[in-house]
Motif scaffolding. Sequence first.
Motif: not given
Length: 404
Positions: A235, A366, A374-375, A378, A381
């Motif tokens: 990530g 993404i 959203a990227a 991610f 997360f």
Amino acid sequence: MGKLAESRVETEKLLFSGITGNVLILGMVSFLTDVSSEMIYPLLPLFLTTVLGAGPAFLGVIEGVAESTASLLKLFSGIASDRVSDRQKLVLFGYTVSACARPLIALAATPAFVLFVRFFDRVGKGIRTSPRDALIADSVDSSLRGKAFGFHRSMDHAGAIVGPLIATLLLTFFIKDIRTIFWLAAIPGLLAVLLIILRVRDVSRKRGENGAFMRMVPRGKLRAYLIILFLFTLGNSSDAFLLLKAGQLGVTPARIPLLWMFFHLVKMFSSMPFGALSDRIGRRSIIVSGWCVYALAYAGFSLAATELHVWLLFAFYGLFYGLTEGVEKALLVDIADPGERGGAFGWYNFAIGAGALPASLIFGIIWQKAGSQAAFAFGAFLAILAAILLAFLINTKENPGKRR
């Protein structure tokens, strides 16, 4: 005056305790090497596209080949360093290869030649990194390793600030040809090699035993730690995406270099204090805090709307590097067997390299398919997931600062 002098001496002792000869010299070597490297590589995309006529895709090929090469060699050089009598020679050879290869970009007439030079530059990095880190670990008391690795990272970031500044000043006031800058970059690189020859010496340590490759594969807590690092790295995309976001939010091309320098200043000034703090309160909590800072910074970038937000977020994001870069290495040394530290650093660098290769690709896909929010979500997360796993699976029972 006597009390003031005594107080100053005590402050200096506190500041520089743990910075042994090898740690100090290897920090200076990294500073000079980064000055050399950063005089060239910020200019490399411009040189490739405008002078040699290459496209962005070929730049991606160059960086992919270069970093893959370095990641693999860091693994094997780390394993080899546990079995050789003098790691200083491996470190010297690696820095010499890079110092001699890097300025040859000035001779490039085709993009393929740049790929060739960049490959050998990363060969040098791959050979030197793991033995150097193992040598730093063995050159300092275990209670001060966090501080030592933090100092080394601070010097590295300082070089990343000074290099582009020198290139900018030379191009603005004295030199018009980019190729001349590439040749001049040889000077700090060769000074770094000279320092290794004159001042760096190996230290006595337990040597690793020769054996089958599978015996060198990490086991137990070390394997778990490396898997968690790999997960986090998936990530942890290239910081180039942050610069792309900054440009979208109004940071002009003229201010991008200032933003990048500001970012490195935060990293430089935070690395050593947080490394020293890990010596007192333990590594795990510092790394978990750093990964949480990363998650919050990425969440912030997903919501940022103005240039002010960008500058504040880059300052906050810089703390992530200060909290983690040196401390992750110190924790690795705490976990690894003393006779296998070079191999442990090899696997550490390989895990991060293997994760970094797909990380930017995943992030970019993404972003393209679902948008930047959203990227960044991610990345945040995976950082939180890795922090939770580290907190619960890697049990560091004793405070490093209480050991010998």
